[in-house]
Design a protein around this motif. Structure first.
Motif, short mmCIF file in Angstrom:
data_model
loop_
_atom_site.label_atom_id
_atom_site.label_comp_id
_atom_site.label_asym_id
_atom_site.label_seq_id
_atom_site.Cartn_x
_atom_site.Cartn_y
_atom_site.Cartn_z
N SER A 113 0.82 -1.21 0.00
CA SER A 113 0.00 0.00 0.00
C SER A 113 0.85 1.26 0.00
N SER A 114 0.34 2.31 -0.64
CA SER A 114 1.01 3.61 -0.62
C SER A 114 1.02 4.22 0.78
N LYS A 115 0.18 3.72 1.66
CA LYS A 115 0.22 4.18 3.04
C LYS A 115 1.51 3.71 3.72
N LYS A 116 2.10 2.66 3.16
CA LYS A 116 3.30 2.08 3.77
C LYS A 116 4.56 2.34 2.97
N LEU A 117 4.43 2.69 1.68
CA LEU A 117 5.60 2.82 0.81
C LEU A 117 5.40 3.89 -0.25
N SER A 118 6.40 4.75 -0.42
CA SER A 118 6.40 5.74 -1.50
C SER A 118 7.75 5.69 -2.21
N PHE A 119 7.80 6.27 -3.41
CA PHE A 119 9.04 6.33 -4.19
C PHE A 119 9.50 7.78 -4.33
N ASP A 120 10.77 8.01 -4.07
CA ASP A 120 11.42 9.32 -4.20
C ASP A 120 12.39 9.20 -5.38
N LEU A 121 12.05 9.82 -6.51
CA LEU A 121 12.65 9.50 -7.80
C LEU A 121 14.17 9.59 -7.86
N VAL A 122 14.71 10.77 -7.56
CA VAL A 122 16.16 10.94 -7.66
C VAL A 122 16.58 12.04 -6.69
N ASN A 123 17.64 11.78 -5.97
CA ASN A 123 18.07 12.70 -4.92
C ASN A 123 18.68 13.98 -5.46
N GLU A 124 18.13 15.11 -5.04
CA GLU A 124 18.73 16.43 -5.19
C GLU A 124 19.28 16.75 -6.58
N PRO A 125 18.41 16.86 -7.57
CA PRO A 125 18.84 17.20 -8.93
C PRO A 125 19.71 18.45 -8.97
N LYS B 233 5.33 7.90 -15.25
CA LYS B 233 4.50 7.07 -16.13
C LYS B 233 4.82 5.59 -15.95
N THR B 234 6.10 5.28 -15.81
CA THR B 234 6.51 3.89 -15.60
C THR B 234 5.93 3.34 -14.30
N ILE B 235 6.07 4.09 -13.22
CA ILE B 235 5.61 3.63 -11.90
C ILE B 235 4.09 3.53 -11.85
N LYS B 236 3.40 4.55 -12.33
CA LYS B 236 1.94 4.56 -12.29
C LYS B 236 1.34 3.50 -13.21
N GLY B 237 2.09 3.10 -14.22
CA GLY B 237 1.61 2.04 -15.10
C GLY B 237 1.57 0.68 -14.41
N ILE B 238 2.28 0.57 -13.31
CA ILE B 238 2.32 -0.68 -12.55
C ILE B 238 1.41 -0.61 -11.33
N ASN B 239 1.40 0.53 -10.65
CA ASN B 239 0.48 0.76 -9.53
C ASN B 239 0.06 2.22 -9.57
N LYS B 240 -1.15 2.46 -10.04
CA LYS B 240 -1.61 3.84 -10.25
C LYS B 240 -1.74 4.61 -8.95
N ASN B 241 -1.79 3.90 -7.82
CA ASN B 241 -1.96 4.56 -6.54
C ASN B 241 -0.65 4.85 -5.81
N ARG B 242 0.47 4.44 -6.40
CA ARG B 242 1.74 4.65 -5.72
C ARG B 242 2.03 6.14 -5.52
N LEU B 243 2.39 6.53 -4.31
CA LEU B 243 2.82 7.90 -4.05
C LEU B 243 4.22 8.08 -4.61
N VAL B 244 4.41 9.14 -5.37
CA VAL B 244 5.72 9.42 -5.98
C VAL B 244 6.12 10.83 -5.60
N ILE B 245 7.40 10.99 -5.27
CA ILE B 245 7.94 12.26 -4.79
C ILE B 245 9.09 12.71 -5.70
N ALA B 246 9.12 13.98 -6.00
CA ALA B 246 10.24 14.58 -6.74
C ALA B 246 10.98 15.52 -5.81
N ASP B 247 12.29 15.36 -5.70
CA ASP B 247 13.09 16.26 -4.87
C ASP B 247 13.16 17.64 -5.51
N GLY B 248 13.28 18.66 -4.65
CA GLY B 248 13.44 20.02 -5.14
C GLY B 248 14.67 20.14 -6.03
#
Length: 384
Positions: A173-185, A215-230
């Motif tokens: 579940s996204s309540k338990k796991l999120s993805f943070d794409l890439v650290n500190e662009p 798009k890649t991540i949401k194509g597998i689980n549309k509910n996954r929380l995804v984060i982009a670093d500043g």
């Protein structure tokens, strides 16, 4: 059967025995009426550096007891910054080649699974982050075979890594796991020189990378929380991403003459630096809490646009005087808390950490063989 310890109770017992007057209950206060609701939960916790090093054996391993300490002290978040070569099989005596970047090592991936499982066992939300991604790392000195922001081959590899992680954890579940794409662009003029100047990644380049991975991540689980670093090393909010299904992660390192005082990977001549003060003057400029409030204004603006915001990293290197650190840090925590923004301290154990920080200007509490910074714990628990 071994006795189960309660870290909160045991700490209070030890503190009392040492005649340390500490209060861990959070004071009640009225939040500002204009506080905007954060789309993300106000997770609070730590970064765990098990696979921060590209050589897996050199990671800073999280002891099993640490997960329990975090949870019982009232924290609910663990960010796991990962260097992607750490979970690959290739000849580490040479720079990684493009044909090696997808050689996943199942044994190492299982070890990451174990960390995720241990966090979930203690009710900690896990944010999985690529600290070093194919074609990019904020820490210069790594020889990458291509550039994530400019090369299509690097972007394809980046998405392939996120496809692997998304499939591996698609049923969590996204309540338990999120993805943070890439650290500190960030873009350096010289990617092999950690002191080379640089700046933010052009927004169109960053957006292309973020959209492809999303798009890649949401194509597998549309509910996954995804984060982009500043952008610009994590500190710059990105209003241009507000239309995407992306949350954003800020940093708690401003100003860096406080957070990274005498850090050798930041300053060329760290020992020449004068002692910082907070509030206080640095290079003929006076810094105070009002400067912090201005720094976070763009992030508060994102909240008003409906973008979820979390502070994925914050903290202070062990060379900053402890009293200065705590004074500055409380101001940051106040601002984040007033806006419903959670945080992840860099790190749990180590030079920025709650345990074993190596500071020479504090009195530690012995915590089952670990050196605990009791004043930092007291401050963090005020906001947990």
């Amino acid at each position: 059967m071994s006795k189960i310890i309660n870290p909160r109770r045991e700490f209070l017992k030890k503190a009392s025995a040492a005649s340390v007057a500490l209060t861990f209950s959070r004071p009640s206060f009225t939040k500002p009426l204009d506080t905007k609701k954060n789309k993300l939960p106000q997770w609070r916790g730590f970064n765990l550096l098990d696979f921060f090093n590209p050589v897996p054996e050199k990671g800073r391993k999280t002891k099993t007891a640490y997960y329990q300490y975090m949870a019982d002290w009232g924290f609910d978040f663990a960010r796991i910054p990962i260097s992607y070569p750490s979970y690959l099989s290739f000849d580490r005596s040479k720079p990684i080649r493009p044909d090696e970047v997808l050689q996943f090592n199942s044994k190492i991936l299982d070890e990451v699974d174990e960390i995720v499982h241990n966090c979930h066992q203690q009710g900690l939300h896990v944010s999985l982050n690529l600290h070093r991604a194919p074609g990019f790392c904020i820490n210069a000195g790594f020889e990458e075979p291509y550039n994530l922001w400019e090369d299509e081959e690097a972007l394809e590899a980046f998405c392939a890594h996120w496809e692997m992680w998304a499939k591996r954890y698609q049923n969590i579940s996204s309540k338990k796991l999120s993805f943070d794409l890439v650290n500190e662009p960030y873009k350096r003029l010289n990617t092999n020189d950690q002191h080379s100047p640089g700046g933010p990644v052009p927004v169109n380049e960053y957006r292309k990378v973020a959209e492809a991975a999303l798009k890649t991540i949401k194509g597998i689980n549309k509910n996954r929380l995804v984060i982009a670093d500043g952008n610009g090393g994590g500190g710059m909010a990105i209003p241009e991403f507000a239309d995407l299904d992306l949350n954003q992660s800020c940093r708690g390192y401003f100003p860096m003459h406080i957070s990274h005082h005498k850090a050798p990977w930041v300053f060329k001549d760290p020992e020449s630096l004068s002692e910082p003060n907070w509030p206080g003057t640095h290079n003929e400029r006076y810094y105070s809490k009002s400067d912090l409030e201005k720094h976070y204004e763009p992030w508060v603006a994102l909240l008003k646009q409906g973008v979820g915001v979390h502070c994925g990293e914050l903290g202070c290197y062990n060379k900053t005087p402890h009293k200065v650190f705590l004074s500055w840090f409380e101001d940051i925590l106040d601002i984040l808390d007033d806006n419903g923004i959670g945080f992840g301290l860099w790190e749990f154990s180590g030079s920025f950490g709650l345990l074993n920080s190596g500071r020479t200007d504090i009195e530690y509490v012995d915590w089952y063989g670990e050196k605990l910074d009791k004043e930092l714990l007291k401050l963090l628990m005020k906001y947990a």
